[in-house]
Design an enzyme around this catalytic site. Sequence first.
Site, PDB file in Angstrom:
ATOM      1  CB  CYS A  13      -0.929   0.003   1.204  1.00  0.00           C
ATOM      2  SG  CYS A  13      -0.033   0.150   2.776  1.00  0.00           S
ATOM      3  CB  CYS A  16       4.373  -0.475   1.770  1.00  0.00           C
ATOM      4  SG  CYS A  16       3.233  -1.567   2.623  1.00  0.00           S
ATOM      5  CG  ASP A 437      14.870  26.375 -33.665  1.00  0.00           C
ATOM      6  OD1 ASP A 437      15.202  27.559 -33.810  1.00  0.00           O
ATOM      7  OD2 ASP A 437      15.460  25.419 -34.210  1.00  0.00           O
ATOM      8  CG  ASP A 636      16.869  25.041 -30.483  1.00  0.00           C
ATOM      9  OD1 ASP A 636      16.822  26.268 -30.692  1.00  0.00           O
ATOM     10  OD2 ASP A 636      16.748  24.186 -31.381  1.00  0.00           O
TER      11      ASP A 636
END
Length: 737
Positions: A13, A16, A437, A636
């Site tokens: 769960c 845990c 770009d 870029d």
Amino acid sequence: MKTYNLPVEGMTCASCVARVEKIINKFDGVTNVNVNLANEHVTFNTEKEIDLNSIAGAVEEYGYKLKLREEKPQTAVSENQSASENDEQFKQLENDFFLALIFTIPLFVLSMLMDIEYFHHNWPISEDYTHKLFLILATPIIFISGKRFYKVFIKNIRHFSFEMNSLVAIGTGSAYGYSVLATLFPDEFSVNGNTPHVYFETAGVIITLILMGKLLEYRAKRKTNDAIKKLIELKPKTARILVKNIEKEIPLSDLQKDNIVVIRPGEKIPADGIIISGNSAVDESMITGESIPVEKETGSKVIGGTINKNGSFNFRVTEAGDNSILSQIIKLVEQAQASKPPIQKLVDKVASVFVPAVIVIAILTFISWLIIGSENTFSNALINFVAVLIVACPCALGLATPTAIIVGTGLGASNGILIKNGESLEIAKNITTIIFDKTGTITEGKPEVSSVINFSTTADEILFYAASLESKSEHPLAAAVLNEAKKKNVSLAEPESFSSHSGFGITGLVNDKTVIVGNRQLLNEFAINVDELNGTESLVGKTILYVAVEQELKGIITVEDKLKETSAAAIAKLKEMNINSVMITGDNYKTAEHIARQSGITEFKAEVLPGGKADIVKQYQQENKIVAMVGDGINDSPALAQADVGIAIGTGTDVAIETAQITLVKGDLNSVAKAINLSRKTISAIKQNLFWAFFYNVILIPLAVFGKLNPMIAALAMSLSSVSVVTNSLRLKKAKI
């Protein structure tokens, strides 16, 4: 920095997950610990050498098992994941369930029948011995099938920590323990001389139903990783190489760079490489999402894991093993699946206090029923106490986010969209502005010389000076000029000097003459007479390179970069999604305007220097826009890093891809809209999962508190809640993006 990705057994769960992360985070030098409940793996970084055995020991103290297959950093862990280990876990779970089922059926049936007066009076065995029979039937369920819950609970109680196993162990243990005492010492628990009621069937049915839920959940979870499994299965087991012109079959692990590999029709390509002879069509759909086979010839690149169709060819290996594109894709997908989106932080906070809060609520429920109850006070208090514990198991809460992330990133990978982390996946759904770009993103990125205009010399001489100087440049425009010189059979000279002026052009010495090749600003910088430029503004849509020799303008080279076929359709799709598209380029205004008009973009920035791209991204962010940057080049990278979400074109440079959070393998701009749709659908699935996980607890815990929920029904509801969350996530596999 080393990254480890290791399997963890025993987690059930969200509590845990929080506990394992907390344990590992305590170790010096360990950072970025992420536990994924859906694929039961933990990833973490280390800045120095660590003792993995110590970490495994600490984890095991709390009832979990960290599996150390190899004491080295893991890459593409799914390749190392042992299928037999997973099958063994599944088989053990299956065995425990069926054993529990065998004993639970007669236990439950007899128990229910004993409540029917006619059966009760005609049953040949006394009630006392019937309870002993129930004890015999329930004991294997508790101590064999259910031991997994109690083992973890006992380890956790030493550290005063609680999670799902604690709730199951306390709930079923209480029902079973009370029933054992009532069976062995009936006189001590009798009320008004009546034989005390026992709850063996409650404990047995709860264990069986939870195991059934775990079995269904396990099967469903295995389906969430189908995308990774399919990627791994793309790799062939062997490769056929040429050694002294003799074919030799070797294991894939022995394949090395520069080996010559022989590929026949229908075979999988074992590594990345370049074709040196032959031709064919290659199915690259599992890597790029492109369904149409790609034609390949001598000099073409091939990708490991893709499938050869009809022809035969030989290729030279350029990358193999963990360095191949397929291995990098697997690594990226696994990295994304192990990460957590911001929405998970809320879940983690809730999970850290959820189980202790539930235990307190259950204890208060028990005490309250003891105080206010009138008839069968203790029995009602016990049953309601157990119901609260069982119905509140936070399994669904722990699976809500990771299952959707795993399926979503897998769906993206199968469509050529690689998402680096959960955070970018969550942010992408809110993008309002996308900055593109131009070169290599909106356009093909393969500029070609369309004309050479000469003023005071020949076209070949202009090409000679320009191409000789451009031979030292890595710019795409340089490649176009060099290709044109090659076509015209123009012999080049080695430049004596070379200088690059980023965003403007280049200068240098060729045959002892000063040569300038660049844009108009560069000519102005060097005070070059531009009287000859009248009329060149009409060259709309073309990039103009001005060539000056010895301070005299000699001519112009026009270069054209064609629009990608898919760009206009992609921009139109984004417009439909109410996303504003902006184009930025270092080209002149006229060229930028021409490309923008062709692609359907109304907003653009021209003559932008490389360093200015990130500043433009900032400007839009300051206007409270959620900004994505799409690019493919080294220049870029700052803008990709600055953007809320950086999207790299996969055909671009490694630096751009490394900087971005999302990579489009195919380079098709339609994938930008697909990535955003994928984000929206995945986050929507997560929110649905979390809603039902919370809603389920908000509705059912009060019912249990007020005695309106039988513990066996609570166990069934809890089990089905986990399965429903995983099933809802699996719906993403069929989603159209």
